[in-house]
Design a protein around this motif. Structure first.
Motif, PDB file in Angstrom:
ATOM      1  N   HIS A 110       0.833  -1.196   0.000  1.00  0.00           N
ATOM      2  CA  HIS A 110       0.000   0.000   0.000  1.00  0.00           C
ATOM      3  C   HIS A 110       0.869   1.248   0.000  1.00  0.00           C
ATOM      4  O   HIS A 110       0.614   2.197  -0.746  1.00  0.00           O
ATOM      5  N   GLU A 111       1.901   1.300   0.783  1.00  0.00           N
ATOM      6  CA  GLU A 111       2.801   2.444   0.831  1.00  0.00           C
ATOM      7  C   GLU A 111       3.507   2.617  -0.513  1.00  0.00           C
ATOM      8  O   GLU A 111       3.647   3.735  -0.993  1.00  0.00           O
ATOM      9  N   ARG A 114       1.087   4.077  -3.067  1.00  0.00           N
ATOM     10  CA  ARG A 114       0.810   5.492  -2.782  1.00  0.00           C
ATOM     11  C   ARG A 114       1.957   6.371  -3.261  1.00  0.00           C
ATOM     12  O   ARG A 114       1.740   7.437  -3.850  1.00  0.00           O
TER      13      ARG A 114
END
Length: 222
Positions: A110-111, A114
């Protein structure tokens, strides 16, 4: 009304912002996960009975030790081999919750996604700024030598300052706020140029307005 000198000032500040944006769009170096030390790995491997070789000699110093050793060896042979499906996904370490282990890789992905999305937005802002500078140099600058227009160099100065502050952040919420402000500031610069060209009756302004409107449409699609 302003002539070529005012436009050259704006172009210089926009070019400085463009240089800063290109540096901010560069990918970050990948984060390496922490690795256990050699001492910790060796200690853990020697303390776990599963790491003992079935043929390894073991000293038995308590009653029933030989029978216990035989049971451990049988359990070892029944364990799934490397690459086999564990099926129940039970934790390798009884002290480590299964959900926590499964959630950690998801957070890392997820990081990364992003960061990739933000870098994509910066790249598109770089493209819009580069196209604006090119239109100003090749189309607008020759036009101003014949038809002075109303220009606003202060907007270009603010745009450069926002980009410089954003480059210092590199990540986080402040970086995202600066990115949004830079987007809005560049939008304002283009809109004001279009408005200044709209009041001119010269047909030579039409190609410049058309090029600026295309940049604005692409910028608003970000």
């Amino acid at each position: 009304m302003a002539g070529p000198a005012a436009l050259l000032v704006s172009i210089r500040h926009q070019a400085g912002a463009l240089h800063t944006l290109r540096a901010a769009a560069a990918p970050h170096p990948p984060r390496s996960p922490p690795q256990p030390s050699h001492t910790q790995t060796f200690s853990a491997s020697r303390s776990d009975p599963a790491w003992q070789s079935p043929g390894e000699d073991t000293e038995v110093s308590e009653p029933g030790g030989a029978q216990k050793l035989q049971e451990e060896r049988k359990a070892l042979r029944k364990r799934p081999k490397k690459g086999e499906d564990r099926g129940d996904l039970s934790p390798l370490n009884p002290d480590e919750p299964r959900l926590e282990r499964l959630a950690q890789p998801g957070l890392a992905r997820h990081e990364t996604l992003r960061e990739m999305a933000l870098r994509s937005k910066v790249s598109r802002l770089v493209e819009a700024t580069s196209r604006l500078v090119q239109v100003e140099q090749t189309l607008l600058l020759p036009l101003l030598q014949q038809h002075p227009l109303s220009l606003h160099p202060k907007d270009s100065i603010e745009f450069r300052n926002i980009c410089s502050h954003m480059a210092l952040q590199r990540e986080g919420q402040q970086f995202e706020r600066d990115l949004h402000e830079a987007h809005q500031c560049l939008k304002t610069i283009i809109e004001k140029l279009i408005c200044s060209l709209a009041v001119s009756p010269s047909d030579s302004c039409i190609p410049v307005r058309s090029a600026l409107r295309q940049i604005l449409r692409d910028l608003l699609a970000m």
